[in-house]
Motif scaffolding. Structure first.
Motif, short mmCIF file in Angstrom:
data_model
loop_
_atom_site.label_atom_id
_atom_site.label_comp_id
_atom_site.label_asym_id
_atom_site.label_seq_id
_atom_site.Cartn_x
_atom_site.Cartn_y
_atom_site.Cartn_z
N VAL A 73 0.90 -1.28 -0.13
CA VAL A 73 0.15 0.17 -0.07
C VAL A 73 0.85 1.10 0.03
CG1 VAL A 73 -1.76 1.31 1.32
CG2 VAL A 73 -1.98 -1.11 0.98
N ALA A 92 4.02 1.64 -1.00
CA ALA A 92 4.68 1.51 -2.38
C ALA A 92 3.84 2.23 -3.27
CB ALA A 92 5.26 0.44 -2.64
N ILE A 93 2.58 1.61 -3.48
CA ILE A 93 1.53 2.25 -4.42
C ILE A 93 1.35 3.44 -4.20
CG2 ILE A 93 -0.90 1.69 -5.07
CD1 ILE A 93 -0.66 -1.12 -3.99
N LEU A 94 1.10 3.76 -3.06
CA LEU A 94 0.49 5.37 -2.76
C LEU A 94 1.69 6.43 -3.20
CD1 LEU A 94 -1.89 5.08 0.38
CD2 LEU A 94 -2.49 5.29 -2.26
N ALA A 135 3.94 6.08 -5.07
CA ALA A 135 4.32 6.44 -6.49
C ALA A 135 2.97 7.07 -7.08
CB ALA A 135 4.25 4.99 -7.20
N LEU A 136 1.77 6.94 -6.52
CA LEU A 136 0.60 7.36 -7.42
C LEU A 136 0.27 8.74 -6.97
CD1 LEU A 136 -1.75 6.53 -9.18
CD2 LEU A 136 -3.02 5.75 -6.99
N LEU A 142 0.76 14.71 -6.66
CA LEU A 142 0.03 15.79 -7.42
C LEU A 142 0.78 17.10 -6.87
CD1 LEU A 142 -3.31 14.24 -6.71
CD2 LEU A 142 -2.18 13.90 -8.59
N PHE A 182 -2.12 0.27 -12.96
CA PHE A 182 -2.95 -0.45 -12.01
C PHE A 182 -3.86 0.42 -11.20
CE2 PHE A 182 1.30 -0.01 -9.84
CZ PHE A 182 0.67 0.37 -8.68
N LEU A 183 -3.33 1.74 -11.14
CA LEU A 183 -4.16 2.51 -10.39
C LEU A 183 -4.15 4.21 -11.11
CD1 LEU A 183 -3.87 2.18 -6.51
CD2 LEU A 183 -6.05 1.73 -7.90
N SER A 184 -5.40 4.77 -11.07
CA SER A 184 -5.22 6.22 -11.67
C SER A 184 -5.96 7.30 -10.48
CB SER A 184 -5.77 6.49 -12.88
OG SER A 184 -7.15 6.07 -13.02
N ILE A 185 -5.62 8.24 -10.55
CA ILE A 185 -5.96 9.27 -9.34
C ILE A 185 -6.30 10.67 -10.04
CG2 ILE A 185 -3.58 10.14 -8.77
CD1 ILE A 185 -4.25 10.36 -6.10
N GLY A 189 -4.10 14.93 -12.32
CA GLY A 189 -4.13 13.32 -12.33
C GLY A 189 -2.96 12.76 -12.53
N ASN A 190 -2.91 11.50 -12.17
CA ASN A 190 -1.61 10.59 -12.13
C ASN A 190 -2.22 9.17 -12.35
OD1 ASN A 190 0.99 10.08 -12.06
ND2 ASN A 190 1.43 10.03 -10.01
N VAL A 235 -0.35 5.32 -12.47
CA VAL A 235 0.98 4.64 -12.64
C VAL A 235 0.94 3.11 -12.80
CG1 VAL A 235 2.05 5.85 -10.61
CG2 VAL A 235 0.51 4.16 -9.75
N ASP A 279 6.56 2.46 -12.69
CA ASP A 279 6.77 3.75 -12.09
C ASP A 279 7.09 3.07 -10.68
OD1 ASP A 279 6.05 4.95 -14.42
OD2 ASP A 279 3.90 4.76 -14.05
N VAL A 280 6.29 2.39 -10.08
CA VAL A 280 6.58 2.14 -8.40
C VAL A 280 7.98 1.94 -8.33
CG1 VAL A 280 6.34 0.54 -6.76
CG2 VAL A 280 4.34 1.20 -8.06
N SER A 340 10.04 5.10 -8.29
CA SER A 340 9.41 6.34 -7.73
C SER A 340 10.18 6.74 -6.58
CB SER A 340 8.01 5.99 -7.28
OG SER A 340 8.02 5.04 -6.63
N PHE A 341 10.83 5.91 -5.85
CA PHE A 341 11.61 6.34 -4.64
C PHE A 341 13.06 6.60 -4.96
CE2 PHE A 341 8.82 3.25 -1.69
CZ PHE A 341 7.63 3.91 -2.00
N CYS A 351 -3.84 -3.12 -3.55
CA CYS A 351 -4.52 -2.12 -4.36
C CYS A 351 -5.97 -1.48 -3.77
CB CYS A 351 -4.74 -2.54 -5.78
SG CYS A 351 -3.22 -2.69 -6.86
N ALA A 356 -5.26 0.66 -0.90
CA ALA A 356 -4.91 1.81 -1.34
C ALA A 356 -5.80 2.80 -1.45
CB ALA A 356 -3.75 1.63 -2.23
N LEU A 390 -9.84 7.65 -6.73
CA LEU A 390 -8.99 6.69 -7.33
C LEU A 390 -9.40 5.62 -8.27
CD1 LEU A 390 -6.68 7.53 -5.54
CD2 LEU A 390 -6.19 5.17 -4.93
#
Ligand SMILES: [Zn+2]
Lengths: 214, 230
Positions: A149, A151-153, A155-156, A159, B82-85, B91-92, B94, B98-99, B102-103, B170, B173, B183
């Motif tokens: 969760v 890791a997902i958040l 990356a997502l 904004l 797998f998810l969009s926001i 908007g985003n 990923v 991307d995961v 991302s870090f 998912c 999240a 989401l």
């Protein structure tokens, strides 16, 4: 009853093939053969302790840091679950609590209980303990939910200034804790349970014969 | 829980006995004479209840088909969102790649590396190894090079491939940021749900004892006896 050890044989734990005692490695799958894993319990305890040491900071430090226009909020594992529950999503909050708190704690207790009962040399109710071990092996991986969760958040939710989410240090220590407890459970040689098994009605367990020399 | 295997007498002379005919319980060390159970039955250890042989006739083809499906789905899912926001006009979306990237801050990179390993790399590697081992056997060819090592590695990887855990992640999240933003599940999420189900079905079909026997048989008796140590 006739175990491989009593018959002068050794079982491959990877492929179940049986070989004469003293065979160094399985001729079928190449796995190292050991009648009982030497140092199994030391490995179990070493991984167990490392997992526990990682689990403590995992609960103290933030798992997730949420920054919005108005505020920055850092949530620990339990804090995050409470937050979800406050939004009325009781089922999801329960999933997080079970996966991140109840399962890891129960796992620490269960592994310690199994290791201690084997070390005492006499095991009553080996069937129950075998089931307990199978449950520990099966559920361990589910603790990873919260790490995923995060890791997902992270990356997502990027904004710009409106909202962003970053992982806290607990994400790392918690992931390590789960991995180490999985390694701890996997290091446990379940044959030790059955060696120390005291059948019903029998009061004194005969000492298991010493492992074959290799 | 009827064991379809025959308990070996402890008193039996071992000198002449061929250990290839035996099967040992990896969990409690009890030894049996290996005998393939009848259709729809499994050979279960009398002492501890571990399933020793769950052979199904021609299980190779279904496992192969399901493994190919999993491999395609894992690789496709890695590149799709797998998810969009959506929040405040921003908007985003990923994908797992991307995961992975991302870090960028310090040790927390390890979290994203671990996530991608457990969700994409190890599951993909595991089914690829299974395909590599089982495909030649099903085509009646000699086992692939290092097939034994490959199959053992595939078995070792089983607890470390966590696609189904990720599917639940998912969903969590989605709820967790519901007050912050809207989401939506992307196509890759549904691929993960599908492949999680396929992995469970495929593992039910798989009997490691039967696959080991098939590898031995395919390699031929001459090679098999040459491998007997001592
Ligand atoms: Zn057994």
């Amino acid at each position: 009853m006739s175990t491989a050890r009593e018959m002068g044989l050794v079982t491959c734990t990877a492929c179940a093939r049986v070989w004469p005692a003293g065979t160094p490695e399985c001729g079928r799958c190449g796995h190292r053969l050991q009648s009982r894993h030497a140092g199994s319990l030391q490995m179990v305890w070493a991984f167990w302790l490392t997992g526990l040491l990682c689990y403590i900071p995992a609960n103290i430090y933030p798992m997730l840091v949420t920054s919005t226009l108005v505020s920055t909020e850092a949530n620990t594992i339990v804090g995050g679950a409470v937050e979800i529950a406050r939004h009325g999503e009781i089922a999801i909050a329960a999933i997080v609590l079970i996966a991140s708190v109840i399962i890891p704690v129960a796992k620490f207790i269960a592994i310690a209980y199994l290791a201690v009962s084997v070390q005492r040399g006499r095991v009553h109710g080996a069937h129950g303990k075998m089931h307990l071990y199978e449950i520990v092996e099966f559920i361990g991986r589910w603790s990873m939910i919260d790490v995923f969760v995060v890791a997902i958040l992270s990356a997502l939710v990027q904004l710009s200034v409106v909202a962003s989410i970053h992982p806290g240090s607990a994400a790392l220590t918690f992931a390590l804790s789960v991995i180490f407890t999985m390694l701890s459970a996997r290091s446990f040689d379940t044959r030790l349970i059955w060696d120390a098994h005291v059948p019903h009605g029998q009061t004194a367990a005969p000492l298991p014969p010493s492992p074959g020399t290799e | 829980m009827t064991a379809q295997t025959e308990r070996t007498g402890a008193g039996k002379g071992l000198s002449g006995m061929d250990t290839a005919a035996l099967i040992g319980c990896p969990n409690c060390d009890e030894v049996y004479v290996a005998r393939t159970p009848p259709a729809r039955r499994r050979a279960v250890c009398d002492r501890c209840g571990t399933v020793l042989i769950s052979s199904r006739r021609n299980a190779g083809i279904p496992i192969l088909a399901l493994s190919v499906a999993v491999l395609v789905l894992v690789l496709a899912a890695a590149f799709h969102p797998f998810l969009s926001i959506n929040a405040a006009g921003l908007g985003n979306r990923v994908s797992l790649l991307d995961v992975a990237t991302s870090f960028r801050s310090g040790v927390l990179v390890l979290v994203s590396v671990a996530t991608v390993m457990l969700i994409v790399a190890l599951p993909a590697l595991r089914v690829a190894l299974l395909i590599y081992v089982i495909a030649p056997l099903e085509m009646g060819l000699r086992p692939a090079r290092h097939a034994r090592l490959a199959f053992r590695a595939a078995q070792e990887l089983k607890p470390w491939s966590m696609t189904e855990v990720f599917s639940i992640g998912c969903a969590v999240a989605l709820v967790k940021v519901s007050d912050l933003a809207r989401l939506e599940f992307g196509s890759a999420f549904w691929m993960f749900v599908a492949l999680s189900v396929i992995v469970v079905i495929s593992d039910r079909f798989m009997c490691s004892w039967s696959i080991w026997q098939a590898i031995d048989a395919a390699e031929g008796d001459a090679t098999a006896s040459a491998r007997e140590p001592g």
